[in-house]
Design an enzyme around this catalytic site. Structure first.
Site, short mmCIF file in Angstrom:
data_model
loop_
_atom_site.label_atom_id
_atom_site.label_comp_id
_atom_site.label_asym_id
_atom_site.label_seq_id
_atom_site.Cartn_x
_atom_site.Cartn_y
_atom_site.Cartn_z
N GLY A 7 37.60 69.50 60.35
CA GLY A 7 36.29 69.75 59.73
C GLY A 7 35.16 69.08 60.50
O GLY A 7 34.06 69.63 60.64
N ASP A 51 37.66 59.13 52.01
CA ASP A 51 38.93 59.45 52.65
C ASP A 51 40.05 58.51 52.18
O ASP A 51 41.22 58.75 52.49
CB ASP A 51 38.80 59.36 54.18
CG ASP A 51 37.91 60.48 54.73
OD1 ASP A 51 37.68 61.47 54.02
OD2 ASP A 51 37.43 60.34 55.87
C1 S3P Z 1 33.56 62.59 58.42
C2 S3P Z 1 32.85 62.69 57.26
C3 S3P Z 1 33.46 62.86 55.94
C4 S3P Z 1 34.94 62.49 55.97
C5 S3P Z 1 35.65 63.09 57.14
C6 S3P Z 1 35.04 62.60 58.44
C7 S3P Z 1 32.83 62.42 59.69
O1 S3P Z 1 33.35 64.21 55.55
O2 S3P Z 1 35.57 62.88 54.77
O3 S3P Z 1 37.02 62.73 57.12
O4 S3P Z 1 33.43 62.08 60.72
O5 S3P Z 1 31.61 62.64 59.69
P1 S3P Z 1 32.02 64.77 54.78
O6 S3P Z 1 30.88 64.68 55.70
O7 S3P Z 1 32.37 66.19 54.44
O8 S3P Z 1 31.87 63.92 53.56
#
Ligand code: S3P
Length: 434
Positions: free
Chosen positions: A92, A313
């Site tokens: 993601g 997380d």
């Molecule tokens: C992350 C942000 C978080 C986190 C993900 C890593 C990042 O997600 O849960 O594991 O590296 O910016 P969200 O921005 O969707 O909260």
């Protein structure tokens, strides 16, 4: 993966480099002029996806030694149109942060990912990036990957995000490096601030004002020379394991303790746990320390509000602590967990019940009754790395043998999790079946 409890966790260990910081270092290094050198980098599936996507656009990313990366950057305006669809796998962070960069490139690109990623919402970044001038199409009315991006000359926006999300904030700040004017992002609570810290470390000025951060277009980025701290999110599984397995005594060395990431320490303290921090130091703009912990009786607690983005997380690991703590624990304001790699609220409720925990699922959280004496079981990681590692901790705290399906999904963030667990478990209790 078969997990057989083998008594206390003893000794000390290091955890791999921070995943969030590694992604950002690869992206900025690829946009920099010259050679970036990174030590302590995480070598995992997710981070390799970021590296591979940037390599498809002209950066040269080499893995050296155990944890080093050497990147020949393309310069801020030097990326070239990829010939292939960019497949970000399960990551993601890769799709959302790269979308911010690609929105500003004078070319066409397509981002896609695995079956889990293709179900995750992208409107949260696509809507603001479109309002900066990019054309972004996707499935489900532009919300789901694959995303097709035709970059443009961007104009700055002043974006007020309804969600405290570092991925949203970072996508817009990265796009802001190319936009005309001053780009601003305001979030409801502070999310992890690694992008801001890294911008400052390479000399890109940002302006912070409370929950707002602003950046102007950059002309160039100098190469980075960074040392990345251990990932607090990886350390979290060992911290909780050591707390809940009687007789454990564990030290985790060189862990990042950025306050936007360490909400779990506050939550565990409110349960009665004592985690000692020592050897405080800074590494490339990020605070680092050694963490020492001993097993300790825990009591139930309540977590919500501003604490949630600081421990997002870590909720899978935390839920295991809550299941065995004395008295109920309430987790609220955590609806974002439903759009992680999988719906982690549903996954935790279902899987922890198999161990004998009493769990109520709510739209925005969980209520765990606590006091469970966990029994080993057959459980499912749902293909989610953090679920697999949390279930391993539950298995180690349980009576009897636990079997976890699809254990190799840990490779997203912690490829040698199972091996490292064996090093602190003298009984070599973890083994791959079949
Ligand atoms: C992350 C942000 C978080 C986190 C993900 C890593 C990042 O997600 O849960 O594991 O590296 O910016 P969200 O921005 O969707 O909260």
């Amino acid at each position: 993966m078969r997990v057989i409890p083998a008594g206390p966790l003893k000794g000390e260990l290091t955890v791999p480099g921070d995943k969030s910081i590694t992604h950002r270092a690869i992206i900025l290094g690829s946009l920099a002029d010259g050679i970036t050198e990174i030590t302590g980098a995480l070598r995992s599936d997710d981070c390799r996806r970021t590296a591979k996507a940037l390599a498809a656009m002209g950066a040269v990313v080499e893995e050296l030694g155990d944890d080093q990366l050497r990147i020949q950057g393309c310069g801020l305006r030097g990326l070239r149109e990829p010939e292939e669809v960019l497949d970000v796998g399960n990551s993601g962070t890769t799709i959302r942060l790269l979308a911010g960069v690609l929105a500003a490139q004078p070319f066409f690109s397509v981002l896609t990912g695995d079956q889990y990623l293709r179900k995750r919402p992208m409107a949260r970044i696509a809507v603001p990036l479109r309002s900066m001038g990019a054309a972004i199409l996707g499935r489900a009315g532009g919300n789901l990957p694959p995303l097709a991006i035709m970059g443009a000359r961007l104009r700055a926006i002043d974006f007020v995000s309804p969600i405290a999300s570092a991925q949203i904030k970072s996508a817009i700040l990265l796009a802001g490096l190319f936009a005309e004017g001053e780009t601003a992002v305001t979030e409801p609570f502070l999310s992890r601030d690694h992008t801001e810290r890294m911008f400052e470390a390479v000399g890109i000025p940002i302006r912070r004002n409370g929950l707002s951060v602003r950046v102007q277009a950059a002309t160039s980025i100098p190469p980075l020379h960074m040392s990345i701290p251990g990932d607090f999110s990886a350390a979290a599984f060992f911290l909780v394991a050591a707390l809940v397995i009687p007789g454990s005594e564990l030290t985790l060395r060189g862990v990042g303790i950025n306050p936007t990431r360490t909400g779990l320490l506050d939550a565990l303290a409110s349960m009665g746990a004592v985690v000692e921090l020592s050897q405080h130091r800074m590494a490339s703009g990020e605070p680092v320390a050694d963490l020492s912990v001993r097993s300790h009786a825990l009591r139930g607690t309540e977590v919500g509000g501003t604490l949630i983005p600081r421990m997002l997380d870590e909720i899978p690991a935390f839920a295991v602590a809550a299941a065995v703590a004395k008295g109920p624990t309430i987790i609220r304001d955590a609806a974002e967990l439903r759009v992680k790699e999988v719906d982690r609220l549903a996954a935790l409720a279902k899987e922890l019940r198999r161990f004998g925990a009493e769990v109520e699922e709510r739209p925005d959280g969980l209520v765990l009754r606590g006091g469970a004496s966990l029994s080993g079981c057959d459980c499912d990681s749902w293909g989610d790395h953090r679920m697999a590692m949390a279930l391993a901790v539950a298995g180690l705290a349980a009576r009897g043998t636990t079997s976890i399906s699809d254990p190799l999904c840990v490779s997203s963030s912690f490829p040698d999790f199972w091996a490292r667990l064996s090093t602190i478990l003298p009984g070599a209790a973890v083994s791959v079946e079949g």
